[in-house]
Design a protein around this motif. Structure first.
Motif, PDB file in Angstrom:
ATOM      1  N   VAL A  48      -3.127 104.159 -43.464  1.00 22.34           N
ATOM      2  CA  VAL A  48      -3.941 103.561 -42.407  1.00 22.34           C
ATOM      3  C   VAL A  48      -4.737 102.415 -43.024  1.00 22.34           C
ATOM      4  O   VAL A  48      -5.453 102.611 -44.009  1.00 22.34           O
ATOM      5  CB  VAL A  48      -4.905 104.591 -41.782  1.00 22.34           C
ATOM      6  N   ILE A  49      -4.583 101.217 -42.451  1.00 23.91           N
ATOM      7  CA  ILE A  49      -5.298 100.044 -42.959  1.00 23.91           C
ATOM      8  C   ILE A  49      -6.454  99.725 -42.027  1.00 23.91           C
ATOM      9  O   ILE A  49      -6.253  99.423 -40.847  1.00 23.91           O
ATOM     10  CB  ILE A  49      -4.362  98.834 -43.079  1.00 23.91           C
ATOM     11  N   ALA A  50      -7.665  99.804 -42.559  1.00 24.00           N
ATOM     12  CA  ALA A  50      -8.871  99.497 -41.784  1.00 24.00           C
ATOM     13  C   ALA A  50      -9.713  98.473 -42.529  1.00 24.00           C
ATOM     14  O   ALA A  50     -10.934  98.512 -42.506  1.00 24.00           O
ATOM     15  CB  ALA A  50      -9.670 100.780 -41.523  1.00 24.00           C
TER      16      ALA A  50
ATOM     17  N   LEU B  31      -0.325 102.452 -40.039  1.00 26.73           N
ATOM     18  CA  LEU B  31      -1.127 102.258 -38.830  1.00 26.73           C
ATOM     19  C   LEU B  31      -2.153 101.182 -39.164  1.00 26.73           C
ATOM     20  O   LEU B  31      -3.009 101.383 -40.029  1.00 26.73           O
ATOM     21  CB  LEU B  31      -1.829 103.559 -38.428  1.00 26.73           C
ATOM     22  N   ASN B  32      -2.043 100.039 -38.494  1.00 28.58           N
ATOM     23  CA  ASN B  32      -2.848  98.871 -38.851  1.00 28.58           C
ATOM     24  C   ASN B  32      -3.961  98.626 -37.844  1.00 28.58           C
ATOM     25  O   ASN B  32      -3.711  98.327 -36.676  1.00 28.58           O
ATOM     26  CB  ASN B  32      -1.947  97.638 -38.947  1.00 28.58           C
ATOM     27  N   PHE B  33      -5.206  98.728 -38.300  1.00 27.59           N
ATOM     28  CA  PHE B  33      -6.367  98.412 -37.473  1.00 27.59           C
ATOM     29  C   PHE B  33      -6.907  97.023 -37.763  1.00 27.59           C
ATOM     30  O   PHE B  33      -7.810  96.563 -37.077  1.00 27.59           O
ATOM     31  CB  PHE B  33      -7.482  99.448 -37.693  1.00 27.59           C
ATOM     32  N   ALA B  34      -6.398  96.370 -38.803  1.00 30.46           N
ATOM     33  CA  ALA B  34      -6.872  95.027 -39.142  1.00 30.46           C
ATOM     34  C   ALA B  34      -6.357  94.031 -38.103  1.00 30.46           C
ATOM     35  O   ALA B  34      -5.207  94.113 -37.673  1.00 30.46           O
ATOM     36  CB  ALA B  34      -6.387  94.632 -40.534  1.00 30.46           C
ATOM     37  N   PRO B  35      -7.188  93.067 -37.701  1.00 30.54           N
ATOM     38  CA  PRO B  35      -6.780  92.109 -36.668  1.00 30.54           C
ATOM     39  C   PRO B  35      -5.846  91.032 -37.201  1.00 30.54           C
ATOM     40  O   PRO B  35      -6.172  89.845 -37.234  1.00 30.54           O
ATOM     41  CB  PRO B  35      -8.112  91.521 -36.199  1.00 30.54           C
ATOM     42  N   THR B  36      -4.684  91.445 -37.646  1.00 34.47           N
ATOM     43  CA  THR B  36      -3.686  90.509 -38.167  1.00 34.47           C
ATOM     44  C   THR B  36      -2.317  91.146 -38.066  1.00 34.47           C
ATOM     45  O   THR B  36      -2.194  92.381 -37.961  1.00 34.47           O
ATOM     46  CB  THR B  36      -3.981  90.142 -39.634  1.00 34.47           C
ATOM     47  N   VAL B  37      -1.283  90.320 -38.079  1.00 34.01           N
ATOM     48  CA  VAL B  37       0.096  90.809 -38.034  1.00 34.01           C
ATOM     49  C   VAL B  37       0.598  90.990 -39.458  1.00 34.01           C
ATOM     50  O   VAL B  37       0.499  90.071 -40.278  1.00 34.01           O
ATOM     51  CB  VAL B  37       1.002  89.833 -37.264  1.00 34.01           C
ATOM     52  N   LEU B  38       1.132  92.154 -39.746  1.00 38.14           N
ATOM     53  CA  LEU B  38       1.623  92.450 -41.087  1.00 38.14           C
ATOM     54  C   LEU B  38       3.122  92.201 -41.181  1.00 38.14           C
ATOM     55  O   LEU B  38       3.872  92.458 -40.239  1.00 38.14           O
ATOM     56  CB  LEU B  38       1.331  93.912 -41.437  1.00 38.14           C
TER      57      LEU B  38
ATOM     58  N   VAL C  68       6.448  93.380 -43.078  1.00 37.50           N
ATOM     59  CA  VAL C  68       6.951  94.512 -43.861  1.00 37.50           C
ATOM     60  C   VAL C  68       8.469  94.439 -43.941  1.00 37.50           C
ATOM     61  O   VAL C  68       9.115  93.865 -43.074  1.00 37.50           O
ATOM     62  CB  VAL C  68       6.529  95.863 -43.238  1.00 37.50           C
ATOM     63  N   PRO C  69       9.054  95.046 -44.963  1.00 41.07           N
ATOM     64  CA  PRO C  69      10.527  95.048 -45.078  1.00 41.07           C
ATOM     65  C   PRO C  69      11.149  96.041 -44.105  1.00 41.07           C
ATOM     66  O   PRO C  69      10.465  96.885 -43.518  1.00 41.07           O
ATOM     67  CB  PRO C  69      10.742  95.487 -46.533  1.00 41.07           C
ATOM     68  N   ASP C  70      12.452  95.935 -43.938  1.00 43.35           N
ATOM     69  CA  ASP C  70      13.188  96.887 -43.109  1.00 43.35           C
ATOM     70  C   ASP C  70      12.963  98.298 -43.644  1.00 43.35           C
ATOM     71  O   ASP C  70      12.891  98.516 -44.856  1.00 43.35           O
ATOM     72  CB  ASP C  70      14.691  96.577 -43.122  1.00 43.35           C
ATOM     73  N   GLY C  71      12.867  99.233 -42.710  1.00 40.08           N
ATOM     74  CA  GLY C  71      12.660 100.616 -43.104  1.00 40.08           C
ATOM     75  C   GLY C  71      11.208 101.037 -43.115  1.00 40.08           C
ATOM     76  O   GLY C  71      10.907 102.223 -43.313  1.00 40.08           O
ATOM     77  N   VAL C  72      10.307 100.088 -42.906  1.00 36.91           N
ATOM     78  CA  VAL C  72       8.869 100.400 -42.833  1.00 36.91           C
ATOM     79  C   VAL C  72       8.410 100.198 -41.396  1.00 36.91           C
ATOM     80  O   VAL C  72       8.639  99.150 -40.808  1.00 36.91           O
ATOM     81  CB  VAL C  72       8.049  99.506 -43.787  1.00 36.91           C
ATOM     82  N   ASP C  73       7.785 101.209 -40.841  1.00 38.65           N
ATOM     83  CA  ASP C  73       7.295 101.154 -39.460  1.00 38.65           C
ATOM     84  C   ASP C  73       5.811 100.814 -39.444  1.00 38.65           C
ATOM     85  O   ASP C  73       5.026 101.376 -40.225  1.00 38.65           O
ATOM     86  CB  ASP C  73       7.510 102.497 -38.763  1.00 38.65           C
ATOM     87  N   VAL C  74       5.435  99.901 -38.549  1.00 34.92           N
ATOM     88  CA  VAL C  74       4.033  99.513 -38.400  1.00 34.92           C
ATOM     89  C   VAL C  74       3.624  99.684 -36.944  1.00 34.92           C
ATOM     90  O   VAL C  74       4.319  99.219 -36.034  1.00 34.92           O
ATOM     91  CB  VAL C  74       3.793  98.047 -38.830  1.00 34.92           C
ATOM     92  N   ARG C  75       2.517 100.357 -36.737  1.00 31.26           N
ATOM     93  CA  ARG C  75       1.901 100.443 -35.413  1.00 31.26           C
ATOM     94  C   ARG C  75       0.552  99.745 -35.507  1.00 31.26           C
ATOM     95  O   ARG C  75      -0.243 100.020 -36.400  1.00 31.26           O
ATOM     96  CB  ARG C  75       1.698 101.898 -34.990  1.00 31.26           C
ATOM     97  N   LYS C  76       0.313  98.811 -34.577  1.00 27.74           N
ATOM     98  CA  LYS C  76      -0.912  98.016 -34.614  1.00 27.74           C
ATOM     99  C   LYS C  76      -1.867  98.471 -33.530  1.00 27.74           C
ATOM    100  O   LYS C  76      -1.480  98.645 -32.370  1.00 27.74           O
ATOM    101  CB  LYS C  76      -0.585  96.538 -34.435  1.00 27.74           C
TER     102      LYS C  76
END
Length: 264
Positions: free
Chosen positions: A160-162, A184-191, A193-201
């Motif tokens: 979790v990125i805060a 899980l990204n709470f930072a106000p920016t688009v991350l 990531v490589p294939d195989g990594v899931d990001v929820r903003k």
């Protein structure tokens, strides 16, 4: 108990659509509330209303789980709680690290819903040396220099990125390099990531801006209704937008004129 590093949810291999996966937590929340009230069964209509979806969509979603309910009886609440929890991977132990222990990170660390839903906060990490060793929600904060070691030792696959936006990508890169595959990204920016990594903003400011849009639209509709045919002011011309009716497309702010609709 199994950990998140060695076990992955089965939803993709079973062919469950992402839209259905996104609704499963809504059903689980509604079912958990029913279970806490000792409700044994629930109809598709009742559960759909509690989850905020239509009953046809709910029945379609549950068909992917192989659960069809019983005509005249409905769904067994406890069995559905188990079935959805298993499908989401919540019957396992998922160690989570939270990076960035400011106000938001500290609030997340103290959130009691993690443990009851299969998530264990394994570590709190911050770059500020003054935070090192400080207990937050009963967990001592560890320095970001030890991030890779912590992830490896605890078998962490969810981060979790805060943090502030300016360092979020750097933190993300380190998490991914250390083996984290879901963020899980709470930072106000688009991350990136490589294939195989899931990001929820999760961006609270965006959600508030969307609500502001709807509030502005509702205010405009109310103003249109008040100036409609019965008001004696209708000229047959198209209604002007709310900003035009109030004397222009801008308002005064602390730094001068502010557009009525802010650019994205």
């Amino acid at each position: 108990m199994a950990t998140g590093r060695t076990h992955r949810p089965a939803t993709r291999s079973r062919g469950i659509p992402e839209a259905t996966v996104a609704r499963l937590p809504l059903y689980l929340r509604a079912l958990t509330a029913l279970s806490e009230r000792s409700v044994p069964t629930v109809s598709s209509e009742e559960l759909a209303a509690a989850a905020g979806v239509n009953s046809a969509k709910l029945r379609k979603d549950f068909s992917y789980l192989g659960s069809y309910g019983t005509r005249g009886v409905g769904y067994d609440v406890e069995y559905l709680v188990y079935q959805i929890s298993r499908e989401l991977g919540l019957t396992q132990d998922w160690p989570v690290v939270i990076v960035g222990i400011g106000n938001l990170g500290a609030a997340l660390a103290g959130y009691g819903g993690f443990a009851s839903r299969g998530f264990r906060v394994a570590a709190l990490i911050d770059a500020d040396p003054a935070m090192t060793g400080k207990p937050v929600a009963g967990i001592p904060v560890q320095h970001s220099d030890d991030l890779e070691k912590i992830i490896n030792e605890d078998g962490v696959s969810i981060g979790v990125i805060a943090t502030p936006a300016g360092v979020a990508q750097q933190v993300c890169d380190r998490l991914v390099a250390a083996g984290v595959t879901s963020i899980l990204n709470f930072a106000p920016t688009v991350l990136s990531v490589p294939d195989g990594v899931d990001v929820r903003k999760v961006d609270l400011s965006i959600e508030l801006q969307i609500l502001a849009f709807h509030e502005q639209r509702k205010a405009g509709e109310e103003a249109d209704a008040e100036s409609g045919p019965d008001s004696g002011t209708d000229t047959g011309a198209p209604a002007a937008p709310p900003a035009a009716r109030t004397g222009g497309g801008s308002r005064k702010g602390p730094d001068g004129d502010v557009p009525a609709v802010m650019p994205a």
